[in-house]
Design a protein around this motif. Structure first.
Motif, PDB file in Angstrom:
ATOM      1  N   CYS A 124       0.820  -1.228   0.000  1.00  0.00           N
ATOM      2  CA  CYS A 124       0.000   0.000   0.000  1.00  0.00           C
ATOM      3  C   CYS A 124       0.845   1.267   0.000  1.00  0.00           C
ATOM      4  CB  CYS A 124      -0.927  -0.002   1.217  1.00  0.00           C
ATOM      5  SG  CYS A 124      -2.029  -1.407   1.219  1.00  0.00           S
ATOM      6  N   ALA A 125       1.954   1.257   0.757  1.00  0.00           N
ATOM      7  CA  ALA A 125       2.785   2.467   0.852  1.00  0.00           C
ATOM      8  C   ALA A 125       3.341   2.830  -0.522  1.00  0.00           C
ATOM      9  CB  ALA A 125       3.922   2.239   1.851  1.00  0.00           C
ATOM     10  N   ALA A 126       3.947   1.841  -1.202  1.00  0.00           N
ATOM     11  CA  ALA A 126       4.547   2.120  -2.517  1.00  0.00           C
ATOM     12  C   ALA A 126       3.467   2.463  -3.544  1.00  0.00           C
ATOM     13  CB  ALA A 126       5.371   0.918  -2.969  1.00  0.00           C
ATOM     14  N   LEU A 127       2.344   1.766  -3.492  1.00  0.00           N
ATOM     15  CA  LEU A 127       1.262   2.058  -4.452  1.00  0.00           C
ATOM     16  C   LEU A 127       0.765   3.486  -4.291  1.00  0.00           C
ATOM     17  CD1 LEU A 127      -0.740  -1.281  -4.451  1.00  0.00           C
ATOM     18  CD2 LEU A 127       0.089  -0.066  -6.482  1.00  0.00           C
ATOM     19  N   LYS A 128       0.638   3.915  -3.037  1.00  0.00           N
ATOM     20  CA  LYS A 128       0.158   5.284  -2.801  1.00  0.00           C
ATOM     21  C   LYS A 128       1.159   6.295  -3.359  1.00  0.00           C
ATOM     22  CE  LYS A 128      -2.032   8.116   0.672  1.00  0.00           C
ATOM     23  NZ  LYS A 128      -2.027   8.466   2.074  1.00  0.00           N
ATOM     24  N   LEU A 129       2.432   6.013  -3.123  1.00  0.00           N
ATOM     25  CA  LEU A 129       3.482   6.900  -3.650  1.00  0.00           C
ATOM     26  C   LEU A 129       3.422   6.951  -5.181  1.00  0.00           C
ATOM     27  CD1 LEU A 129       6.200   8.485  -3.416  1.00  0.00           C
ATOM     28  CD2 LEU A 129       7.354   6.272  -3.434  1.00  0.00           C
ATOM     29  N   TYR A 130       3.351   5.790  -5.823  1.00  0.00           N
ATOM     30  CA  TYR A 130       3.375   5.769  -7.291  1.00  0.00           C
ATOM     31  C   TYR A 130       2.129   6.440  -7.884  1.00  0.00           C
ATOM     32  CZ  TYR A 130       7.135   2.363  -6.509  1.00  0.00           C
ATOM     33  OH  TYR A 130       8.290   1.737  -6.100  1.00  0.00           O
ATOM     34  N   HIS A 131       0.978   6.208  -7.265  1.00  0.00           N
ATOM     35  CA  HIS A 131      -0.227   6.893  -7.757  1.00  0.00           C
ATOM     36  C   HIS A 131      -0.061   8.398  -7.619  1.00  0.00           C
ATOM     37  CE1 HIS A 131      -2.743   3.021  -7.327  1.00  0.00           C
ATOM     38  NE2 HIS A 131      -2.625   3.308  -8.594  1.00  0.00           N
ATOM     39  N   ARG A 132       0.487   8.819  -6.473  1.00  0.00           N
ATOM     40  CA  ARG A 132       0.686  10.256  -6.240  1.00  0.00           C
ATOM     41  C   ARG A 132       1.605  10.859  -7.295  1.00  0.00           C
ATOM     42  NH1 ARG A 132       3.194  12.842  -0.788  1.00  0.00           N
ATOM     43  NH2 ARG A 132       4.892  13.295  -2.215  1.00  0.00           N
ATOM     44  N   LEU A 133       2.557  10.027  -7.763  1.00  0.00           N
ATOM     45  CA  LEU A 133       3.523  10.514  -8.752  1.00  0.00           C
ATOM     46  C   LEU A 133       3.015  10.383 -10.184  1.00  0.00           C
ATOM     47  CD1 LEU A 133       6.851   9.115  -7.247  1.00  0.00           C
ATOM     48  CD2 LEU A 133       6.078  11.491  -7.281  1.00  0.00           C
ATOM     49  N   GLY A 134       1.781   9.920 -10.355  1.00  0.00           N
ATOM     50  CA  GLY A 134       1.205   9.893 -11.696  1.00  0.00           C
ATOM     51  C   GLY A 134       1.366   8.577 -12.439  1.00  0.00           C
ATOM     52  N   PHE A 135       1.772   7.517 -11.755  1.00  0.00           N
ATOM     53  CA  PHE A 135       1.844   6.203 -12.408  1.00  0.00           C
ATOM     54  C   PHE A 135       0.443   5.600 -12.481  1.00  0.00           C
ATOM     55  CE2 PHE A 135       6.203   6.816 -11.259  1.00  0.00           C
ATOM     56  CZ  PHE A 135       6.934   6.073 -12.161  1.00  0.00           C
ATOM     57  N   GLN A 136       0.195   4.857 -13.562  1.00  0.00           N
ATOM     58  CA  GLN A 136      -1.074   4.139 -13.692  1.00  0.00           C
ATOM     59  C   GLN A 136      -0.784   2.659 -13.936  1.00  0.00           C
ATOM     60  OE1 GLN A 136      -2.798   5.141 -17.808  1.00  0.00           O
ATOM     61  NE2 GLN A 136      -1.646   6.978 -17.253  1.00  0.00           N
ATOM     62  N   THR A 137      -1.686   1.811 -13.442  1.00  0.00           N
ATOM     63  CA  THR A 137      -1.525   0.365 -13.612  1.00  0.00           C
ATOM     64  C   THR A 137      -1.999  -0.041 -15.007  1.00  0.00           C
ATOM     65  OG1 THR A 137      -1.853  -0.014 -11.264  1.00  0.00           O
ATOM     66  CG2 THR A 137      -2.242  -1.893 -12.706  1.00  0.00           C
ATOM     67  N   TYR A 138      -1.145  -0.755 -15.752  1.00  0.00           N
ATOM     68  CA  TYR A 138      -1.559  -1.227 -17.083  1.00  0.00           C
ATOM     69  C   TYR A 138      -1.757  -2.729 -17.120  1.00  0.00           C
ATOM     70  CZ  TYR A 138       3.385  -2.490 -17.859  1.00  0.00           C
ATOM     71  OH  TYR A 138       4.645  -3.038 -17.760  1.00  0.00           O
ATOM     72  N   GLY A 139      -1.477  -3.396 -16.018  1.00  0.00           N
ATOM     73  CA  GLY A 139      -1.691  -4.841 -15.974  1.00  0.00           C
ATOM     74  C   GLY A 139      -1.290  -5.377 -14.615  1.00  0.00           C
ATOM     75  N   THR A 140      -1.632  -6.614 -14.391  1.00  0.00           N
ATOM     76  CA  THR A 140      -1.265  -7.259 -13.130  1.00  0.00           C
ATOM     77  C   THR A 140      -0.692  -8.633 -13.456  1.00  0.00           C
ATOM     78  OG1 THR A 140      -3.035  -6.106 -11.977  1.00  0.00           O
ATOM     79  CG2 THR A 140      -2.091  -8.016 -10.867  1.00  0.00           C
ATOM     80  N   GLU A 141       0.516  -8.864 -12.983  1.00  0.00           N
ATOM     81  CA  GLU A 141       1.175 -10.139 -13.252  1.00  0.00           C
ATOM     82  C   GLU A 141       0.859 -11.108 -12.114  1.00  0.00           C
ATOM     83  OE1 GLU A 141       5.328  -9.784 -14.058  1.00  0.00           O
ATOM     84  OE2 GLU A 141       5.633 -11.945 -14.069  1.00  0.00           O
ATOM     85  N   PRO A 142       0.113 -12.179 -12.416  1.00  0.00           N
ATOM     86  CA  PRO A 142      -0.202 -13.114 -11.341  1.00  0.00           C
ATOM     87  C   PRO A 142       1.040 -13.895 -10.933  1.00  0.00           C
ATOM     88  CG  PRO A 142      -1.073 -13.923 -13.432  1.00  0.00           C
ATOM     89  CD  PRO A 142      -0.426 -12.603 -13.716  1.00  0.00           C
ATOM     90  N   ARG A 143       1.196 -14.111  -9.650  1.00  0.00           N
ATOM     91  CA  ARG A 143       2.308 -14.913  -9.123  1.00  0.00           C
ATOM     92  C   ARG A 143       3.663 -14.433  -9.651  1.00  0.00           C
ATOM     93  NH1 ARG A 143       0.669 -21.228  -8.974  1.00  0.00           N
ATOM     94  NH2 ARG A 143      -1.090 -21.077  -7.564  1.00  0.00           N
ATOM     95  N   ALA A 144       3.863 -13.118  -9.670  1.00  0.00           N
ATOM     96  CA  ALA A 144       5.117 -12.568 -10.192  1.00  0.00           C
ATOM     97  C   ALA A 144       6.306 -13.021  -9.344  1.00  0.00           C
ATOM     98  CB  ALA A 144       5.040 -11.045 -10.216  1.00  0.00           C
ATOM     99  N   LEU A 145       6.078 -13.168  -8.033  1.00  0.00           N
ATOM    100  CA  LEU A 145       7.149 -13.607  -7.123  1.00  0.00           C
ATOM    101  C   LEU A 145       6.649 -14.778  -6.291  1.00  0.00           C
ATOM    102  CD1 LEU A 145       8.417 -10.179  -5.678  1.00  0.00           C
ATOM    103  CD2 LEU A 145       9.238 -11.373  -7.715  1.00  0.00           C
ATOM    104  N   HIS A 146       7.610 -15.586  -5.846  1.00  0.00           N
ATOM    105  CA  HIS A 146       7.310 -16.677  -4.909  1.00  0.00           C
ATOM    106  C   HIS A 146       8.301 -16.518  -3.762  1.00  0.00           C
ATOM    107  CE1 HIS A 146       7.048 -21.194  -3.925  1.00  0.00           C
ATOM    108  NE2 HIS A 146       5.953 -20.597  -3.507  1.00  0.00           N
ATOM    109  N   VAL A 147       7.815 -16.011  -2.634  1.00  0.00           N
ATOM    110  CA  VAL A 147       8.700 -15.649  -1.517  1.00  0.00           C
ATOM    111  C   VAL A 147       8.245 -16.364  -0.259  1.00  0.00           C
ATOM    112  CG1 VAL A 147       9.659 -13.736  -0.158  1.00  0.00           C
ATOM    113  CG2 VAL A 147       8.992 -13.349  -2.539  1.00  0.00           C
ATOM    114  N   ASP A 148       9.149 -17.134   0.327  1.00  0.00           N
ATOM    115  CA  ASP A 148       8.841 -17.864   1.564  1.00  0.00           C
ATOM    116  C   ASP A 148       7.516 -18.630   1.455  1.00  0.00           C
ATOM    117  OD1 ASP A 148      11.175 -16.867   2.648  1.00  0.00           O
ATOM    118  OD2 ASP A 148      10.177 -15.101   3.497  1.00  0.00           O
TER     119      ASP A 148
END
Ligand SMILES: CC(C)(COP(=O)(O)OP(=O)(O)OC[C@H]1O[C@@H](n2cnc3c(N)ncnc32)[C@H](O)[C@@H]1OP(=O)(O)O)[C@@H](O)C(=O)NCCC(=O)NCCS
Length: 168
Positions: free
Chosen positions: A126-150
């Motif tokens: 949420c923190a990074a998303l809020k920052l990026y939205h504030r800076l004018g970034f827009q989401t163009y897609g969502t990569e499912p299972r982009a990472l596998h961590v722990d």
């Protein structure tokens, strides 16, 4: 406290390694690279990293407290796209505008080299998303299972900011 931000060069590879490993160890779910692999890399690998990409480091009283990188491919058909990666601020330094200042530095350089910047961010960051939205970034897609961590799959939003469509 005095914050300064600057791009580092190959002779400052030790600084890059220090802040990069703090990031990977502290927030493994936020990055595709893993701490163990990068801990084993020689210093030369970090020096090369500062040649292959622009690495910006935030310093407070001379100590690295954050970083962000910009990669620009050299292939002509994709060289209009810069990728921002590795944004990180140490926990004790957060909510002071450091990440925003790092992003400003990266985007200022990006304006001179590319027409758009891309990045990926975990859907629950949420923190990074809020920052990026504030800076004018827009989401163009969502990569499912982009990472596998722990043992956990993490989806990532893929975001873009078009620099050539903005009033400066
Ligand atoms: C995300 C991160 C880089 C933000 O760093 P920061 O220096 O605290 O961010 P800033 O102080 O510059 O905040 C700028 C804006 O981002 C948003 N923001 C930052 N942290 C936030 C939080 N914890 N909750 C909600 N919004 C937040 C706010 O809009 C904030 O502006 P505001 O303080 O005026 O409300 C930092 O929390 C971090 O390093 N997290 C772990 C690594 C990570 O997630 N990296 C991003 C990978 S894509």
């Amino acid at each position: 406290m005095s914050l300064s931000i600057r791009q580092i060069g190959p002779d400052e590879a030790e600084i890059y390694r220090t802040i990069r490993l703090i990031a990977l160890e502290g927030d493994p779910a936020s990055f595709a690279s893993d701490a163990q692999t990068e801990r084993d890399r020689p210093l030369d690998w970090y020096a090369q990293g500062t040649r292959d990409a622009a690495i910006f480091v935030a310093f407070v009283d001379g100590q690295p407290v954050g970083m962000a990188g910009l990669f620009v491919p050299d292939r002509p058909k994709t060289s209009h796209i810069g990728t921002i990666f590795g944004l990180y601020v140490r926990p004790e330094q957060r909510r002071n505008g450091t990440a925003a200042a790092l992003m400003d530095a990266v985007i200022s350089l990006a304006r001179t080299r590319v027409r758009q910047v891309h990045l990926g961010v975990a859907v629950d960051n949420c923190a990074a998303l809020k920052l990026y939205h504030r800076l004018g970034f827009q989401t163009y897609g969502t990569e499912p299972r982009a990472l596998h961590v722990d043992g956990r799959f993490i989806d990532e939003h893929l975001m873009v900011r078009f620099l050539d469509k903005e009033d400066r």
